[in-house]
Design a protein around this motif. Structure first.
Motif, PDB file in Angstrom:
ATOM      1  N   GLU A   1      -0.623   7.832  -1.095  1.00 56.17           N
ATOM      2  CA  GLU A   1      -1.121   7.931  -2.005  1.00 56.17           C
ATOM      3  C   GLU A   1      -1.492   9.784  -3.154  1.00 56.17           C
ATOM      4  O   GLU A   1      -2.378  10.659  -1.838  1.00 56.17           O
ATOM      5  CB  GLU A   1      -2.386   7.003  -2.453  1.00 56.17           C
ATOM      6  CG  GLU A   1      -3.278   7.182  -3.865  1.00 56.17           C
ATOM      7  CD  GLU A   1      -4.907   5.889  -3.343  1.00 56.17           C
ATOM      8  OE1 GLU A   1      -4.378   5.676  -4.863  1.00 56.17           O
ATOM      9  OE2 GLU A   1      -5.007   6.056  -2.684  1.00 56.17           O
TER      10      GLU A   1
ATOM     11  N   THR B   1       0.672  -1.068   0.282  1.00 60.61           N
ATOM     12  CA  THR B   1      -0.259   0.126  -0.026  1.00 60.61           C
ATOM     13  C   THR B   1       0.746   1.030  -0.467  1.00 60.61           C
ATOM     14  O   THR B   1       1.920   1.402   0.615  1.00 60.61           O
ATOM     15  CB  THR B   1      -0.985   0.041   1.234  1.00 60.61           C
ATOM     16  OG1 THR B   1      -0.048   0.177   2.349  1.00 60.61           O
ATOM     17  CG2 THR B   1      -1.516  -1.394   1.355  1.00 60.61           C
ATOM     18  N   ASP B   2       0.348   2.313  -0.773  1.00 62.31           N
ATOM     19  CA  ASP B   2       0.989   3.010  -0.661  1.00 62.31           C
ATOM     20  C   ASP B   2       0.586   4.648   0.083  1.00 62.31           C
ATOM     21  O   ASP B   2      -0.731   4.664  -0.403  1.00 62.31           O
ATOM     22  CB  ASP B   2       0.729   4.102  -2.072  1.00 62.31           C
ATOM     23  CG  ASP B   2       2.561   5.338  -2.188  1.00 62.31           C
ATOM     24  OD1 ASP B   2       2.452   5.817  -1.560  1.00 62.31           O
ATOM     25  OD2 ASP B   2       2.176   5.481  -3.318  1.00 62.31           O
TER      26      ASP B   2
ATOM     27  N   GLY C   1      -6.591  11.007  -0.266  1.00 61.15           N
ATOM     28  CA  GLY C   1      -5.043  11.998  -0.441  1.00 61.15           C
ATOM     29  C   GLY C   1      -4.936  12.998   0.667  1.00 61.15           C
ATOM     30  O   GLY C   1      -3.645  13.553   1.490  1.00 61.15           O
TER      31      GLY C   1
ATOM     32  N   CYS D   1      -7.858  10.384 -10.753  1.00 60.45           N
ATOM     33  CA  CYS D   1      -7.603  11.900 -10.261  1.00 60.45           C
ATOM     34  C   CYS D   1      -8.542  13.118 -11.008  1.00 60.45           C
ATOM     35  O   CYS D   1      -8.938  13.022 -12.092  1.00 60.45           O
ATOM     36  CB  CYS D   1      -6.552  12.012 -10.491  1.00 60.45           C
ATOM     37  SG  CYS D   1      -4.979  11.038  -9.644  1.00 60.45           S
TER      38      CYS D   1
END
Length: 208
Positions: free
Chosen positions: A63, A59-60, A204, A90
């Motif tokens: 993000e 997982t980032d 995010g 996005c």
């Protein structure tokens, strides 16, 4: 309970549901009501997203911000429940590009070359109905005002509207091919944060 299989590479496996109290083969006005727990009125649909195995293990934490999408097909599933596809992307992009890049049906019977204007805003075949999230969208363009002057205010041309900005977050619920659908429902709103939590996602940044 119906099962919806997703092929999106952007989402991890999840189970979620939205509340679409629909009425088959009717043309009643769409009504929105507040409800803390989204669900389908005729049983929950378990939606499963898939990602490559090498990506599912990591997982980032950083993000980038994204907009969550729920695309509602104009055709019901065999068990009579709405067919909903979940995606994320996005902001700062045309909705048309997001839908095409995410393998979401946009043109229906006009998908073949020469049957649509390929994003020029002249054919009006990429009409969508915005169920929730209109605050994320740019105002109607002059082309939209011309092509949609006899359509409901929440109908838009996907090739003309931009979804937020690059740092935008939120939820956009979109009815695909509204002219071709054979059913209506009462949709109960859900907050973007609750929707993302149901999908195991985390925005995010704050919504813009």
């Amino acid at each position: 309970m119906g099962t919806l299989q997703l092929s999106s590479n952007a989402l991890s496996s999840f189970s979620t549901s939205l509340n679409f109290n629909y009425i088959t083969n009717s043309h009643k006005t769409l009504k929105t009501s507040k409800h803390p727990h989204p669900r389908f009125s005729r049983g929950k649909i378990r939606a499963v997203g898939t990602i490559p195995e090498n990506e599912s293990q990591s997982t980032d934490p950083e993000e980038p911000p994204f907009v969550a999408f729920a695309f509602v097909s104009s055709v019901l599933l065999p068990d009579g429940t709405p067919d909903v596809h979940f995606r994320k992307a996005c902001g700062g992009q045309k909705l048309r590009n997001i839908m095409l890049d995410s393998n979401i049906e946009l043109y229906g019977p006009y998908a073949r070359p020469l049957l649509n204007c390929a994003g020029g805003g002249t054919c009006a075949t990429c009409m969508v109905e915005i169920i929730q999230g209109k605050e994320l969208l740019t105002p109607r363009t002059e082309k939209e005002k011309e092509k949609l002057k006899k359509k409901p205010k929440n109908w838009r041309l996907a090739c003309q509207l931009t979804v937020g900005k690059k740092d935008s977050t939120g939820l956009l619920v979109v009815q695909q091919l509204p002219e071709w659908k054979g059913h209506e429902w009462n949709y109960e709103r859900i907050s973007p944060e609750e929707f993302a939590a149901d999908l195991g996602l985390e925005f995010g940044s704050e919504s813009s």
